[in-house]
Scaffold this motif. Structure first.
Motif, PDB file in Angstrom:
ATOM      1  N   SER A  90     -55.034   4.028 -25.673  1.00 10.88           N
ATOM      2  CA  SER A  90     -54.517   4.627 -24.442  1.00 10.88           C
ATOM      3  C   SER A  90     -55.482   5.618 -23.810  1.00 10.88           C
ATOM      4  O   SER A  90     -55.274   6.039 -22.668  1.00 10.88           O
ATOM      5  CB  SER A  90     -53.186   5.321 -24.712  1.00 10.88           C
ATOM      6  OG  SER A  90     -53.370   6.376 -25.645  1.00 10.88           O
ATOM      7  N   MET A  91     -56.537   5.992 -24.515  1.00  6.94           N
ATOM      8  CA  MET A  91     -57.489   6.983 -24.003  1.00  6.94           C
ATOM      9  C   MET A  91     -58.635   6.318 -23.257  1.00  6.94           C
ATOM     10  O   MET A  91     -59.115   5.267 -23.665  1.00  6.94           O
ATOM     11  CB  MET A  91     -58.088   7.796 -25.150  1.00  6.94           C
ATOM     12  CG  MET A  91     -57.119   8.637 -25.888  1.00  6.94           C
ATOM     13  SD  MET A  91     -58.010   9.540 -27.186  1.00  6.94           S
ATOM     14  CE  MET A  91     -56.675  10.474 -27.891  1.00  6.94           C
ATOM     15  N   ILE A  92     -59.062   6.967 -22.169  1.00  6.07           N
ATOM     16  CA  ILE A  92     -60.232   6.515 -21.421  1.00  6.07           C
ATOM     17  C   ILE A  92     -61.216   7.679 -21.365  1.00  6.07           C
ATOM     18  O   ILE A  92     -60.940   8.689 -20.702  1.00  6.07           O
ATOM     19  CB  ILE A  92     -59.864   6.047 -20.006  1.00  6.07           C
ATOM     20  CG1 ILE A  92     -58.920   4.847 -20.076  1.00  6.07           C
ATOM     21  CG2 ILE A  92     -61.127   5.724 -19.206  1.00  6.07           C
ATOM     22  CD1 ILE A  92     -58.398   4.390 -18.735  1.00  6.07           C
ATOM     23  N   PRO A  93     -62.339   7.578 -22.058  1.00  7.03           N
ATOM     24  CA  PRO A  93     -63.308   8.678 -22.084  1.00  7.03           C
ATOM     25  C   PRO A  93     -64.251   8.647 -20.873  1.00  7.03           C
ATOM     26  O   PRO A  93     -65.454   8.510 -21.001  1.00  7.03           O
ATOM     27  CB  PRO A  93     -64.058   8.436 -23.391  1.00  7.03           C
ATOM     28  CG  PRO A  93     -64.032   6.950 -23.555  1.00  7.03           C
ATOM     29  CD  PRO A  93     -62.713   6.513 -22.981  1.00  7.03           C
ATOM     30  N   GLY A  94     -63.672   8.745 -19.682  1.00  5.31           N
ATOM     31  CA  GLY A  94     -64.451   8.731 -18.457  1.00  5.31           C
ATOM     32  C   GLY A  94     -64.138   9.950 -17.620  1.00  5.31           C
ATOM     33  O   GLY A  94     -63.078  10.569 -17.759  1.00  5.31           O
ATOM     34  N   GLN A  95     -65.013  10.289 -16.726  1.00  4.77           N
ATOM     35  CA  GLN A  95     -64.875  11.481 -15.902  1.00  4.77           C
ATOM     36  C   GLN A  95     -63.633  11.400 -15.015  1.00  4.77           C
ATOM     37  O   GLN A  95     -63.372  10.376 -14.397  1.00  4.77           O
ATOM     38  CB  GLN A  95     -66.128  11.638 -15.034  1.00  4.77           C
ATOM     39  CG  GLN A  95     -66.207  12.951 -14.300  1.00  4.77           C
ATOM     40  CD  GLN A  95     -67.524  13.105 -13.555  1.00  4.77           C
ATOM     41  OE1 GLN A  95     -68.216  12.121 -13.287  1.00  4.77           O
ATOM     42  NE2 GLN A  95     -67.869  14.326 -13.215  1.00  4.77           N
ATOM     43  N   GLY A  96     -62.873  12.512 -14.980  1.00  2.00           N
ATOM     44  CA  GLY A  96     -61.716  12.554 -14.092  1.00  2.00           C
ATOM     45  C   GLY A  96     -60.500  13.280 -14.607  1.00  2.00           C
ATOM     46  O   GLY A  96     -59.467  13.283 -13.946  1.00  2.00           O
ATOM     47  N   ALA A  97     -60.584  13.925 -15.771  1.00  2.00           N
ATOM     48  CA  ALA A  97     -59.431  14.668 -16.281  1.00  2.00           C
ATOM     49  C   ALA A  97     -59.876  16.015 -16.833  1.00  2.00           C
ATOM     50  O   ALA A  97     -60.965  16.143 -17.389  1.00  2.00           O
ATOM     51  CB  ALA A  97     -58.703  13.884 -17.372  1.00  2.00           C
ATOM     52  N   ILE A  98     -58.994  16.999 -16.674  1.00  2.00           N
ATOM     53  CA  ILE A  98     -59.253  18.369 -17.119  1.00  2.00           C
ATOM     54  C   ILE A  98     -58.062  18.841 -17.950  1.00  2.00           C
ATOM     55  O   ILE A  98     -56.908  18.674 -17.522  1.00  2.00           O
ATOM     56  CB  ILE A  98     -59.434  19.313 -15.904  1.00  2.00           C
ATOM     57  CG1 ILE A  98     -60.571  18.843 -14.998  1.00  2.00           C
ATOM     58  CG2 ILE A  98     -59.638  20.758 -16.351  1.00  2.00           C
ATOM     59  CD1 ILE A  98     -61.954  18.961 -15.588  1.00  2.00           C
ATOM     60  N   PRO A  99     -58.311  19.436 -19.112  1.00  2.00           N
ATOM     61  CA  PRO A  99     -57.185  19.956 -19.891  1.00  2.00           C
ATOM     62  C   PRO A  99     -56.666  21.264 -19.303  1.00  2.00           C
ATOM     63  O   PRO A  99     -57.400  21.996 -18.633  1.00  2.00           O
ATOM     64  CB  PRO A  99     -57.795  20.195 -21.275  1.00  2.00           C
ATOM     65  CG  PRO A  99     -59.226  20.510 -20.986  1.00  2.00           C
ATOM     66  CD  PRO A  99     -59.588  19.666 -19.790  1.00  2.00           C
ATOM     67  N   VAL A 100     -55.397  21.532 -19.553  1.00  2.00           N
ATOM     68  CA  VAL A 100     -54.808  22.824 -19.218  1.00  2.00           C
ATOM     69  C   VAL A 100     -54.809  23.626 -20.515  1.00  2.00           C
ATOM     70  O   VAL A 100     -54.130  23.255 -21.474  1.00  2.00           O
ATOM     71  CB  VAL A 100     -53.374  22.673 -18.671  1.00  2.00           C
ATOM     72  CG1 VAL A 100     -52.749  24.041 -18.421  1.00  2.00           C
ATOM     73  CG2 VAL A 100     -53.380  21.833 -17.404  1.00  2.00           C
ATOM     74  N   ILE A 101     -55.607  24.693 -20.534  1.00  2.00           N
ATOM     75  CA  ILE A 101     -55.730  25.527 -21.725  1.00  2.00           C
ATOM     76  C   ILE A 101     -55.320  26.948 -21.351  1.00  2.00           C
ATOM     77  O   ILE A 101     -55.897  27.541 -20.438  1.00  2.00           O
ATOM     78  CB  ILE A 101     -57.175  25.516 -22.268  1.00  2.00           C
ATOM     79  CG1 ILE A 101     -57.597  24.080 -22.613  1.00  2.00           C
ATOM     80  CG2 ILE A 101     -57.289  26.434 -23.486  1.00  2.00           C
ATOM     81  CD1 ILE A 101     -59.062  23.928 -22.985  1.00  2.00           C
ATOM     82  N   ARG A 102     -54.312  27.460 -22.047  1.00  2.00           N
ATOM     83  CA  ARG A 102     -53.860  28.829 -21.815  1.00  2.00           C
ATOM     84  C   ARG A 102     -53.811  29.555 -23.141  1.00  2.00           C
ATOM     85  O   ARG A 102     -53.268  29.031 -24.112  1.00  2.00           O
ATOM     86  CB  ARG A 102     -52.494  28.842 -21.138  1.00  2.00           C
ATOM     87  CG  ARG A 102     -52.548  28.289 -19.718  1.00  2.00           C
ATOM     88  CD  ARG A 102     -51.283  28.534 -18.958  1.00  2.00           C
ATOM     89  NE  ARG A 102     -50.288  27.507 -19.246  1.00  2.00           N
ATOM     90  CZ  ARG A 102     -49.340  27.141 -18.390  1.00  2.00           C
ATOM     91  NH1 ARG A 102     -49.245  27.713 -17.218  1.00  2.00           N
ATOM     92  NH2 ARG A 102     -48.467  26.212 -18.723  1.00  2.00           N
ATOM     93  N   ASP A 103     -54.410  30.727 -23.155  1.00  2.00           N
ATOM     94  CA  ASP A 103     -54.477  31.532 -24.378  1.00  2.00           C
ATOM     95  C   ASP A 103     -55.050  30.725 -25.535  1.00  2.00           C
ATOM     96  O   ASP A 103     -54.589  30.834 -26.674  1.00  2.00           O
ATOM     97  CB  ASP A 103     -53.088  32.090 -24.739  1.00  2.00           C
ATOM     98  CG  ASP A 103     -52.548  33.023 -23.667  1.00  2.00           C
ATOM     99  OD1 ASP A 103     -53.349  33.780 -23.070  1.00  2.00           O
ATOM    100  OD2 ASP A 103     -51.323  32.985 -23.423  1.00  2.00           O
ATOM    101  N   GLY A 104     -56.033  29.890 -25.237  1.00  2.00           N
ATOM    102  CA  GLY A 104     -56.703  29.105 -26.262  1.00  2.00           C
ATOM    103  C   GLY A 104     -55.940  27.897 -26.755  1.00  2.00           C
ATOM    104  O   GLY A 104     -56.380  27.228 -27.683  1.00  2.00           O
ATOM    105  N   VAL A 105     -54.800  27.592 -26.144  1.00  2.00           N
ATOM    106  CA  VAL A 105     -53.957  26.474 -26.573  1.00  2.00           C
ATOM    107  C   VAL A 105     -53.966  25.383 -25.504  1.00  2.00           C
ATOM    108  O   VAL A 105     -53.734  25.662 -24.321  1.00  2.00           O
ATOM    109  CB  VAL A 105     -52.509  26.952 -26.821  1.00  2.00           C
ATOM    110  CG1 VAL A 105     -51.609  25.784 -27.197  1.00  2.00           C
ATOM    111  CG2 VAL A 105     -52.477  28.030 -27.888  1.00  2.00           C
TER     112      VAL A 105
END
Length: 131
Positions: A90-105
């Motif tokens: 299900s994963m696509i390792p291509g440019q176009g996604a950003i994680p939401v990281i808050r307080d290191g999580v």
């Protein structure tokens, strides 16, 4: 804590706003820390393949806790391929996604498909910056 539905919908709206500025048609997917879909939007006229691209990139981003584009150069590494296979491909390792990281999580990720990889990432980054 994971993203709320309201936050997830805000991410979709911000990505679409940026896509409108760029003059492109996108799909945008927001997932929780486990890679499961929270919200999704597809602009009128966006290609159907962008549906899968946006979700796959978001899943890769949250799974690895980094921008999905950072995985591109290592996409053929046995470890990355093995993780992708173990996750049901299900994963696509291509440019176009950003994680939401808050307080290191890592609380989720925003993935975009439909433009170039660079345009998709610009839209995803604008979405995450909107929080």
């Amino acid at each position: 804590m994971a993203l709320t539905l309201d936050e997830s919908n805000k991410l979709c709206a911000a990505a679409i706003a940026k896509a409108n500025e760029l003059g492109i048609k996108i799909s945008v997917a927001v997932c929780d820390p486990g890679g499961r879909l929270i919200s999704f939007a597809r602009m009128d006229g966006a290609i159907w393949a962008s549906v899968y691209g946006s979700q796959g990139k978001a899943t890769a981003s949250v799974g690895f806790g980094r921008a999905s584009g950072l995985l591109q150069d290592r996409a053929d590494h046995p470890t990355i391929r093995g993780i992708i296979a173990a996750s049901g491909s299900s994963m696509i390792p291509g440019q176009g996604a950003i994680p939401v990281i808050r307080d290191g999580v890592v609380e989720g990720a925003c993935g975009v498909g439909g433009g170039t990889g660079e345009q998709d990432e610009i839209c995803a980054q604008a979405a995450v910056d909107s929080l």
